[in-house]
Enzyme design. Structure first.
Site, PDB file in Angstrom:
ATOM      1  N   GLN A 113     -10.630   7.690  -6.587  1.00  0.00           N
ATOM      2  CA  GLN A 113     -11.195   8.745  -5.654  1.00  0.00           C
ATOM      3  C   GLN A 113     -13.036   8.614  -5.472  1.00  0.00           C
ATOM      4  OE1 GLN A 113     -10.635   8.685  -2.404  1.00  0.00           O
ATOM      5  NE2 GLN A 113      -8.290   7.547  -2.584  1.00  0.00           N
ATOM      6  N   HIS A 141      -8.193 -19.963  11.581  1.00  0.00           N
ATOM      7  CA  HIS A 141      -9.696 -20.033  11.391  1.00  0.00           C
ATOM      8  C   HIS A 141     -10.071 -18.868  10.222  1.00  0.00           C
ATOM      9  CE1 HIS A 141     -13.640 -21.468  11.156  1.00  0.00           C
ATOM     10  NE2 HIS A 141     -14.077 -20.082  11.983  1.00  0.00           N
ATOM     11  N   ASP A 152      -2.168   8.258  -3.103  1.00  0.00           N
ATOM     12  CA  ASP A 152      -3.741   9.064  -3.847  1.00  0.00           C
ATOM     13  C   ASP A 152      -3.953  10.386  -2.301  1.00  0.00           C
ATOM     14  OD1 ASP A 152      -4.218   6.674  -1.996  1.00  0.00           O
ATOM     15  OD2 ASP A 152      -5.976   6.309  -2.734  1.00  0.00           O
ATOM     16  N   CYS A 183      -9.392 -25.956  13.580  1.00  0.00           N
ATOM     17  CA  CYS A 183     -10.985 -26.809  13.445  1.00  0.00           C
ATOM     18  C   CYS A 183     -10.739 -27.761  13.715  1.00  0.00           C
ATOM     19  CB  CYS A 183     -11.531 -26.264  12.411  1.00  0.00           C
ATOM     20  SG  CYS A 183     -12.260 -24.798  12.937  1.00  0.00           S
ATOM     21  N   CYS A 233     -14.597 -26.880   8.541  1.00  0.00           N
ATOM     22  CA  CYS A 233     -13.700 -26.391   8.281  1.00  0.00           C
ATOM     23  C   CYS A 233     -12.548 -27.965   8.579  1.00  0.00           C
ATOM     24  CB  CYS A 233     -13.379 -24.929   9.227  1.00  0.00           C
ATOM     25  SG  CYS A 233     -11.731 -24.188   8.992  1.00  0.00           S
ATOM     26  N   ASP A 243      -8.840  -7.319   0.678  1.00  0.00           N
ATOM     27  CA  ASP A 243      -8.499  -7.141   1.545  1.00  0.00           C
ATOM     28  C   ASP A 243      -8.598  -6.185   2.354  1.00  0.00           C
ATOM     29  OD1 ASP A 243      -7.384  -4.622   0.914  1.00  0.00           O
ATOM     30  OD2 ASP A 243      -6.409  -4.253   2.454  1.00  0.00           O
ATOM     31  N   ASP A 300       1.119  -1.953   0.191  1.00  0.00           N
ATOM     32  CA  ASP A 300      -0.018  -0.474   0.309  1.00  0.00           C
ATOM     33  C   ASP A 300       0.917   1.659   0.303  1.00  0.00           C
ATOM     34  OD1 ASP A 300      -1.816   1.773   0.173  1.00  0.00           O
ATOM     35  OD2 ASP A 300      -3.315   0.762   2.027  1.00  0.00           O
ATOM     36  N   SER A 301       0.562   2.568  -0.507  1.00  0.00           N
ATOM     37  CA  SER A 301       1.199   3.583  -0.518  1.00  0.00           C
ATOM     38  C   SER A 301       1.362   4.466   0.697  1.00  0.00           C
ATOM     39  CB  SER A 301       0.825   4.466  -1.607  1.00  0.00           C
ATOM     40  OG  SER A 301      -0.608   4.577  -1.061  1.00  0.00           O
ATOM     41  N   GLY A 302       0.618   4.781   1.749  1.00  0.00           N
ATOM     42  CA  GLY A 302       0.552   5.081   2.692  1.00  0.00           C
ATOM     43  C   GLY A 302      -0.236   5.996   2.957  1.00  0.00           C
ATOM     44  N   GLY A 303      -0.872   6.627   2.177  1.00  0.00           N
ATOM     45  CA  GLY A 303      -2.359   7.338   1.791  1.00  0.00           C
ATOM     46  C   GLY A 303      -3.177   7.179   2.273  1.00  0.00           C
ATOM     47  N   PHE A 304      -3.480   5.848   2.548  1.00  0.00           N
ATOM     48  CA  PHE A 304      -4.436   5.408   3.961  1.00  0.00           C
ATOM     49  C   PHE A 304      -4.357   5.501   4.889  1.00  0.00           C
ATOM     50  CE2 PHE A 304      -7.173   3.484   6.317  1.00  0.00           C
ATOM     51  CZ  PHE A 304      -8.770   3.197   5.823  1.00  0.00           C
ATOM     52  N   CYS A 340      -9.023 -25.987   9.249  1.00  0.00           N
ATOM     53  CA  CYS A 340      -8.220 -25.217   8.859  1.00  0.00           C
ATOM     54  C   CYS A 340      -7.443 -25.845  10.945  1.00  0.00           C
ATOM     55  CB  CYS A 340      -8.345 -23.506   9.677  1.00  0.00           C
ATOM     56  SG  CYS A 340      -8.753 -23.664  11.249  1.00  0.00           S
ATOM     57  N   GLY A 384     -10.980   5.307  -1.764  1.00  0.00           N
ATOM     58  CA  GLY A 384     -11.953   5.884  -1.306  1.00  0.00           C
ATOM     59  C   GLY A 384     -13.296   5.550  -0.686  1.00  0.00           C
TER      60      GLY A 384
HETATM   61 ZN   LIG Z   1     -10.919 -23.447  11.180  1.00  0.00          ZN
END
Ligand SMILES: [Zn+2]
Length: 377
Positions: A194, A340, A152, A314, A309, A271, A97-101, A311, A221
């Site tokens: 944006q 999980h 941005d 689980c 699940c 993300d 990420d650019s750091g803008g957020f 994972c 945005g």
């Molecule tokens: Zn799980």
């Protein structure tokens, strides 16, 4: 519908179902099958997890954060140590990420925004720091990520039309400067749009960023506190305006409903910190909703977090045990919930891709949402 496409391109759409797409994104460190959920490793770690565990859960690409890594330990130090992949011992693709957020969401720390860049007091030592589009490119070149994002200007939800318009204009100017700046070998670069939920400004930003010819394009945005219906409606038409032969990335969405809505609109990447943040509150994501393990009703529950699940949490541990760990602030509890929760969203996304390939995305989405008694809050 299977879509023929020339081989060797950065992005290839392999199947389409309505606007939803299943594709492959080729980076310097391997291919990514889309739609893809990208776990967030802000400070060069997916919190509490070993990179091999993250990979075994099905993660194909991780996020790193320009803002945080620039200050601690420093992008130049990471560069000296061989780049971010080597530093964190993850050899798969990384998007930074650019750091803008971060700069613009910590609004109280902003000193000045002008056409050249933004001055803010950084969260580490409070000193005034200057970020410019050129610096965002340089930091990401030092980190050596596979996909670099443009810096941005992210205005808050609900700002005036004039402020929103200024952010759109600046975001395009900055994007042009970043496109023309030198970057790391083989590094892909994505633009960010944006315009909030304002139809005219969102359209303008989308058209201007698309015209700059980035390797991929992000919808920025949104998911910052505006009305959720308006957010989805905007995404529906704005995603379709982005080039169909490039990946589309919705920044910052990770709840099951949100993921399926943006996939349906033709988004390929997303993300969110939700899985690890939810784990830190002692909660698990399940097909019916979010459950808080601190609740007394789990004290004698011998079942797994989620039936079926696969994972590492689980297949072996009970809700009763994980509840005990969470209540005693034992680190294993946090790790099991993180494993999980990540698996849950990675699997939801993998199944969405498979449904697109079969031409059954609509019924898949309906099935997931019917089970879900929980919306994002
Ligand atoms: Zn799980």
């Amino acid at each position: 519908m299977t879509v023929p496409s020339p081989a060797g391109r950065v992005f290839e759409v392999q199947a389409r179902d309505g606007e939803a797409r299943a594709g492959v994104l080729r980076t310097a460190r391997g291919e990514i099958r889309t739609p893809v959920f990208m776990p967030v490793g802000t400070k060069a770690t997916v919190k509490t997890l070993h990179p091999d565990e993250v990979r075994d859960l099905g993660a194909q690409i991780l996020l790193g954060n320009t803002y945080h890594l620039h200050f601690r330990p420093g992008d130049e130090l990471i560069h000296e140590l061989g780049g971010l992949h080597r530093f964190m011992a993850w050899d798969g693709p990384i998007l930074t990420d650019s750091g803008g957020f971060q700069v613009f969401s910590l609004r109280d720390t902003i000193v000045r925004v002008d056409d050249d860049g933004v001055t803010f007091r950084n969260v580490y030592d409070g000193r005034p720091t200057r970020f410019s589009p050129e610096l965002a490119v340089r930091i990401q070149a030092n980190l050596g990520s596979d996909i670099a994002m443009c810096l941005d200007q992210v205005p808050a939800a609900g700002v005036s039309h004039r402020q929103l318009e200024e952010a759109v204009r600046r975001t395009t100017d900055w994007a042009r400067r970043q496109r023309d700046a030198p970057r790391a070998d083989g590094q892909l670069q994505f633009g960010i749009t944006q315009g909030g939920v304002d139809p005219e400004l969102r359209r303008r930003s989308t058209e201007e960023i698309a015209a700059l010819g980035f390797d991929g394009n992000a919808i920025g945005g949104l998911a910052i506190g505006e009305d959720r219906g308006a957010m989805f409606e905007t995404t529906d038409w704005a995603a379709a305006l982005l080039p169909a032969d490039r990946p589309r990335y919705f920044m910052g969405i990770g709840d099951p409903e949100g993921i399926l809505e943006v996939i349906e609109a033709g988004v390929d990447m997303f993300d969110c910190v939700l899985p690890t943040r939810t784990a830190r509150t002692g909660s698990a994501l399940t097909g019916t909703g979010r459950i808080n393990l601190r609740n007394a009703r789990f004290a004698r529950d011998q079942g797994p977090l989620e039936d079926g699940c696969d994972c590492p949490a689980c297949v072996r541990f009970t809700r009763a045990y994980i509840r005990h760990l969470v209540n005693q602030n034992e680190l294993l509890g946090l790790r099991l919930l993180s494993l999980h929760n990540l698996r849950f969203l990675l699997e939801l996304t993998r199944a969405a891709r498979s449904a697109i390939e079969r031409g059954e995305f609509d019924s898949y989405k309906r099935g997931v949402l019917e089970r879900l008694q929980w919306t994002y809050s």
